[in-house]
Scaffold this motif. Structure first.
Motif, PDB file in Angstrom:
ATOM      1  N   MET A 284      17.625  -5.631 155.591  1.00  0.00           N
ATOM      2  CA  MET A 284      17.799  -5.918 154.126  1.00  0.00           C
ATOM      3  C   MET A 284      18.789  -4.850 153.418  1.00  0.00           C
ATOM      4  N   PHE A 285      19.526  -5.179 152.988  1.00  0.00           N
ATOM      5  CA  PHE A 285      20.570  -4.434 151.903  1.00  0.00           C
ATOM      6  C   PHE A 285      19.332  -3.727 150.421  1.00  0.00           C
ATOM      7  N   ASP A 286      19.563  -2.075 150.727  1.00  0.00           N
ATOM      8  CA  ASP A 286      18.861  -1.151 149.697  1.00  0.00           C
ATOM      9  C   ASP A 286      20.419  -0.660 148.626  1.00  0.00           C
ATOM     10  N   ARG A 287      20.147  -0.432 147.643  1.00  0.00           N
ATOM     11  CA  ARG A 287      21.803   0.196 146.982  1.00  0.00           C
ATOM     12  C   ARG A 287      21.237   1.285 146.905  1.00  0.00           C
ATOM     13  N   ASN A 288      19.654   1.814 146.623  1.00  0.00           N
ATOM     14  CA  ASN A 288      19.714   3.554 146.914  1.00  0.00           C
ATOM     15  C   ASN A 288      19.839   4.108 149.069  1.00  0.00           C
ATOM     16  N   LEU A 289      19.431   2.726 149.699  1.00  0.00           N
ATOM     17  CA  LEU A 289      19.809   4.210 150.866  1.00  0.00           C
ATOM     18  C   LEU A 289      20.920   4.065 151.960  1.00  0.00           C
ATOM     19  N   PRO A 290      21.700   4.562 152.188  1.00  0.00           N
ATOM     20  CA  PRO A 290      22.456   4.818 152.626  1.00  0.00           C
ATOM     21  C   PRO A 290      22.569   3.379 154.065  1.00  0.00           C
ATOM     22  N   PHE A 291      23.770   2.853 154.052  1.00  0.00           N
ATOM     23  CA  PHE A 291      24.227   1.480 154.280  1.00  0.00           C
ATOM     24  C   PHE A 291      24.155   1.885 155.931  1.00  0.00           C
ATOM     25  N   ASN A 292      23.884   2.167 156.489  1.00  0.00           N
ATOM     26  CA  ASN A 292      24.226   2.613 157.735  1.00  0.00           C
ATOM     27  C   ASN A 292      24.049   1.278 158.889  1.00  0.00           C
ATOM     28  N   ASP A 293      23.999   0.284 157.947  1.00  0.00           N
ATOM     29  CA  ASP A 293      23.709  -1.181 159.248  1.00  0.00           C
ATOM     30  C   ASP A 293      24.802  -2.163 158.724  1.00  0.00           C
ATOM     31  N   LEU A 294      26.524  -1.697 158.307  1.00  0.00           N
ATOM     32  CA  LEU A 294      27.270  -1.807 157.579  1.00  0.00           C
ATOM     33  C   LEU A 294      27.772  -2.527 159.259  1.00  0.00           C
ATOM     34  N   PRO A 295      27.743  -4.011 159.138  1.00  0.00           N
ATOM     35  CA  PRO A 295      28.993  -5.051 160.551  1.00  0.00           C
ATOM     36  C   PRO A 295      29.415  -4.053 161.295  1.00  0.00           C
ATOM     37  N   ASN A 296      30.272  -3.788 163.019  1.00  0.00           N
ATOM     38  CA  ASN A 296      31.114  -3.582 162.258  1.00  0.00           C
ATOM     39  C   ASN A 296      32.175  -4.761 162.304  1.00  0.00           C
ATOM     40  N   LEU A 297      33.697  -4.257 162.676  1.00  0.00           N
ATOM     41  CA  LEU A 297      35.067  -5.968 162.747  1.00  0.00           C
ATOM     42  C   LEU A 297      35.004  -6.184 163.906  1.00  0.00           C
ATOM     43  N   PRO A 298      35.160  -7.315 164.439  1.00  0.00           N
ATOM     44  CA  PRO A 298      35.813  -8.363 163.528  1.00  0.00           C
ATOM     45  C   PRO A 298      34.528  -8.493 162.179  1.00  0.00           C
ATOM     46  N   PRO A 299      33.889  -8.973 160.934  1.00  0.00           N
ATOM     47  CA  PRO A 299      32.793  -9.734 160.416  1.00  0.00           C
ATOM     48  C   PRO A 299      31.721 -10.677 161.119  1.00  0.00           C
ATOM     49  N   PRO A 300      31.085 -10.411 161.525  1.00  0.00           N
ATOM     50  CA  PRO A 300      29.947 -11.332 162.203  1.00  0.00           C
ATOM     51  C   PRO A 300      30.222 -12.731 161.664  1.00  0.00           C
ATOM     52  N   GLU A 301      30.515 -12.608 160.385  1.00  0.00           N
ATOM     53  CA  GLU A 301      30.031 -14.126 159.541  1.00  0.00           C
ATOM     54  C   GLU A 301      31.312 -14.510 158.878  1.00  0.00           C
ATOM     55  N   LEU A 302      32.350 -14.399 159.483  1.00  0.00           N
ATOM     56  CA  LEU A 302      33.854 -14.730 158.947  1.00  0.00           C
ATOM     57  C   LEU A 302      34.023 -15.752 159.250  1.00  0.00           C
ATOM     58  N   ILE A 303      33.736 -16.862 158.263  1.00  0.00           N
ATOM     59  CA  ILE A 303      34.737 -18.190 159.012  1.00  0.00           C
ATOM     60  C   ILE A 303      35.663 -17.959 158.134  1.00  0.00           C
ATOM     61  N   ILE A 304      36.888 -18.670 158.907  1.00  0.00           N
ATOM     62  CA  ILE A 304      38.122 -18.334 157.974  1.00  0.00           C
ATOM     63  C   ILE A 304      38.236 -20.397 157.971  1.00  0.00           C
ATOM     64  N   ASP A 305      38.677 -20.944 156.545  1.00  0.00           N
ATOM     65  CA  ASP A 305      38.654 -22.348 156.570  1.00  0.00           C
ATOM     66  C   ASP A 305      39.272 -22.846 155.348  1.00  0.00           C
ATOM     67  N   ASN A 306      39.909 -23.977 155.101  1.00  0.00           N
ATOM     68  CA  ASN A 306      41.532 -24.029 155.000  1.00  0.00           C
ATOM     69  C   ASN A 306      41.664 -23.742 153.771  1.00  0.00           C
ATOM     70  N   GLU A 307      40.790 -23.768 152.995  1.00  0.00           N
ATOM     71  CA  GLU A 307      40.623 -23.448 151.200  1.00  0.00           C
ATOM     72  C   GLU A 307      41.734 -21.968 151.470  1.00  0.00           C
ATOM     73  N   ILE A 308      40.331 -20.747 152.599  1.00  0.00           N
ATOM     74  CA  ILE A 308      41.660 -19.425 152.756  1.00  0.00           C
ATOM     75  C   ILE A 308      42.581 -19.581 153.248  1.00  0.00           C
ATOM     76  N   LEU A 309      42.547 -20.668 153.875  1.00  0.00           N
ATOM     77  CA  LEU A 309      44.360 -21.064 154.639  1.00  0.00           C
ATOM     78  C   LEU A 309      45.255 -20.901 153.506  1.00  0.00           C
ATOM     79  N   ILE A 310      45.276 -22.215 152.694  1.00  0.00           N
ATOM     80  CA  ILE A 310      45.688 -21.904 152.268  1.00  0.00           C
ATOM     81  C   ILE A 310      46.326 -21.206 150.820  1.00  0.00           C
ATOM     82  N   LYS A 311      45.507 -19.956 150.516  1.00  0.00           N
ATOM     83  CA  LYS A 311      45.797 -19.567 149.485  1.00  0.00           C
ATOM     84  C   LYS A 311      47.003 -17.969 150.000  1.00  0.00           C
TER      85      LYS A 311
END
Ligand SMILES: Nc1ncnc2c1ncn2[C@@H]1O[C@H](COP(=O)(O)OP(=O)(O)OP(=O)(O)O)[C@@H](O)[C@H]1O
Ligand SMILES: [Mg+2]
Length: 365
Positions: free
Chosen positions: A1-28
């Protein structure tokens, strides 16, 4: 769980595991890429493209109290602005201007030599931006991001970046590997993804925003998407700072990559369009001035017109060189002709005479 007061050491590495590049993004993405490509072509028309970035301070200078400081060369202009604005009191756009140019051109030289975005480039850009010799923040430093982010009246904590031995190094290495070697994602989208990641790592105690925005441009240049770093992407980001903050937080809290990517593509598209418009205005004005001046002044040449449109302020010495004039009397006569026809005006600094192309100043500011 993300807690804004605690160091975010769980920041995921790249490429982002949950990234989806859909059509709307591709148009932009397509719109952004197209405008960027257009800009690259347009840059070639300019006698001196770096003028676009070197004169970013003009607007800030106008609002400063010492009006006469406007009428100096670029270098002096920047020095004047720098000495007037104490960094922690400066508005964000004024602060951006302070050392932007040095950091950008320094980084541009270095990234060309290094051939890719390296830790060295990153550190140098930071050090020039902050005029500091520091490196990454040490594990014990309690750096946090606060709402409003004003040193004068700190707001509540909205984000605490990762903290601990090696974690910054590791995350930065992952980020650089992603930028330099990941071939699955287009560089323009990688720039946007990496910009979030850089800000989330927050490797320095301060100046992360400014450093990150310069790195964006250097990366585009390095990837061949921009032939010169003349796109002032920061303006759009600073003008939409509230959204920018919310969207960064959205990626951390909900992996909301889509709105973030749309925002960054919009930033590229709009800024490239504005810069294109500015180049068109400069080139149109250049033509008009050339035709008008040639009809009035017998000695007026294309070469001289180029000089007038290569920077807003020209020293008297440069005038002499280009016109191949030896005597002061002739020079004054020539200059007066230009002044009479409203092509330039002159300005006397303590020890120097400058000629100002007011049309160009107007377009640039
Ligand atoms: N929730 C967040 N998560 C990650 N990064 C954030 C978040 N909110 C803001 N930021 C980034 O932090 C930057 C501010 O950090 P810092 O004070 O180190 O940079 P700066 O260059 O001094 O400031 P500024 O960007 O305001 O000129 C913002 O510009 C933004 O890029
Ligand atoms: Mg700061």
């Amino acid at each position: 769980m993300f807690d804004r007061n605690l160091p975010f050491n769980d920041l995921p590495n790249l490429p982002p595991p949950e990234l989806i590049i859909d059509n709307e993004i591709l148009i932009k993405w397509g719109l952004a890429s197209r405008n960027l490509a257009e800009l690259n072509k347009n840059i070639l028309r300019m006698p001196n493209p770096s003028m676009l970035i070197n004169t970013i301070g003009l607007r800030e200078a106008k609002t400063s109290t010492a009006i006469e400081n406007i009428f100096t060369t670029d270098d002096e202009l920047y020095r004047a602005i720098s000495s007037q604005i104490r960094e922690d009191h400066a508005s964000s756009s004024a602060k951006e201007v302070l050392r932007y140019r040095e950091a950008l051109w320094g980084g541009y030289q270095l990234i060309k030599a290094e051939d890719r975005l390296t830790e060295k480039v990153l550190l140098q850009v930071f050090q020039k931006t902050k005029n500091s010799t520091q490196g990454f923040r040490p594990p014990q430093s309690l750096t946090v991001i606060r709402r409003g982010n004003s040193e004068l009246r700190p707001g509540e904590v909205i984000y605490t970046p990762p903290r601990g031995e090696h974690i910054i190094q590791d995350k930065i290495h992952n980020l650089l590997d992603f930028l330099n070697f990941d071939t699955d994602i287009d560089p323009l989208l990688k720039m946007a993804i990496a910009h979030y990641q850089f800000e989330a790592i927050h490797p320095f105690t301060d100046g992360n925003g400014r450093t990150g925005r310069i790195l964006n441009l250097l990366y585009l240049v390095n990837q061949g998407l921009l032939s010169q770093p003349v796109l002032y992407l920061s303006r759009y980001i600073l003008e939409n700072k509230a959204d920018y903050y919310l969207l960064l937080a959205g990626v951390t809290q909900r992996a909301a990559w889509k709105p973030w990517l749309l925002f960054m593509m919009e930033a590229v598209e709009r800024t490239a369009k504005q810069t294109n418009q500015m180049i068109d205005d400069i080139m149109d004005q250049k033509e008009v001035t050339l035709r008008f001046a040639k009809s009035k002044i017998s000695w007026y040449s294309n070469e001289f017109n180029d000089l007038l449109f290569s920077q807003p302020y020209v020293k008297q010495e440069r005038f002499k060189e280009v016109l191949k004039i030896k005597s002061r009397t002739t020079l004054v006569k020539y200059a007066n002709e230009l002044i009479t026809h409203g092509i330039i005006s002159s300005f006397y600094d303590k020890k120097e005479v400058y000629y100002i192309n007011n049309d160009l100043v107007r377009i640039l500011s």
